[in-house]
Motif scaffolding. Structure first.
Motif, PDB file in Angstrom:
ATOM      1  N   UNK A 125       6.340  -2.179  -6.644  1.00 39.78           N
ATOM      2  CA  UNK A 125       6.168  -3.643  -6.637  1.00 39.78           C
ATOM      3  C   UNK A 125       5.527  -4.096  -5.333  1.00 39.78           C
ATOM      4  N   UNK A 126       5.917  -3.485  -4.224  1.00 38.86           N
ATOM      5  CA  UNK A 126       5.318  -3.816  -2.939  1.00 38.86           C
ATOM      6  C   UNK A 126       3.830  -3.499  -2.895  1.00 38.86           C
ATOM      7  N   UNK A 127       3.444  -2.385  -3.507  1.00 35.52           N
ATOM      8  CA  UNK A 127       2.023  -2.035  -3.570  1.00 35.52           C
ATOM      9  C   UNK A 127       1.272  -3.063  -4.412  1.00 35.52           C
ATOM     10  N   UNK A 128       1.849  -3.458  -5.535  1.00 35.76           N
ATOM     11  CA  UNK A 128       1.205  -4.453  -6.396  1.00 35.76           C
ATOM     12  C   UNK A 128       1.043  -5.788  -5.674  1.00 35.76           C
ATOM     13  N   UNK A 129       2.089  -6.224  -4.988  1.00 29.57           N
ATOM     14  CA  UNK A 129       2.016  -7.487  -4.246  1.00 29.57           C
ATOM     15  C   UNK A 129       0.983  -7.378  -3.130  1.00 29.57           C
TER      16      UNK A 129
END
Length: 178
Positions: A153-157
């Motif tokens: 999720x951090x990579x996507x954000x």
């Protein structure tokens, strides 16, 4: 108003009769983009803050269970928190230097998170060496799965936040120096 115009001996100059109100009240498209990007960046900061809080909880759980904490995970979380402070301050003050610092540090934190995943710490490697009871291992396995989701999720954000920040920087007006 007419009394003032009559006392001066003339009519009112054109352009001040109120007919140009709709023209004066338009907002340049660039300023609209800045407002939209600032709002988008704020939402991405909230998502990144949630990811950082989850990272802190994961590190705390590992410490409470008496396990060795990966320094890369701790460093990633610390840099991520610093990036959020720099980014939010830059967003509020429209400071390009702080927004550039945010992009750099948040990218470093994301890269470190991915490196942490790559090292096998999220695949349960540290759990296999445990001497604890089965309940503790199942809790760590559960947190391990959530940690993988947090990193993804951090990579996507991050993938969303960087172009938004670049767009914001392009549309912001330069600071005037007197």
């Amino acid at each position: 108003m007419q009394q003032r115009n009559q006392s001066r001996g003339g009519t009112r100059p054109s352009g001040t009769d109120g007919f140009d109100y709709s023209y004066r009240m338009t907002v340049d498209q660039r300023y609209r983009k800045v407002a939209q990007r600032r709002a988008q960046l704020y939402r991405s900061f909230l998502c990144q803050a949630a990811c950082q809080v989850w990272g802190i909880l994961w590190v705390a759980l590992v410490i409470l269970k008496g396990r060795e904490v990966d320094r890369i995970a701790m460093l990633s979380t610390a840099i991520g928190i610093f990036a959020l402070f720099a980014g939010e301050t830059g967003r509020r003050w429209s400071n390009p230097k702080l927004l550039n610092l945010y992009m750099l540090t948040s990218s470093i934190a994301t890269t470190l998170s991915l490196k942490h995943c790559d090292l096998g710490h999220l695949s349960g490697q540290f759990i296999s060496n445990s001497n604890q009871d089965q309940d503790t291992d199942s809790l760590l396995v559960l947190f391990d799965g959530f940690e993988t989701c947090r990193v993804l999720a951090g990579v996507l954000v991050q993938i969303i936040a960087v172009p938004v920040t670049i767009s914001l920087l392009k549309n912001m007006s330069a600071k005037r120096t007197s």
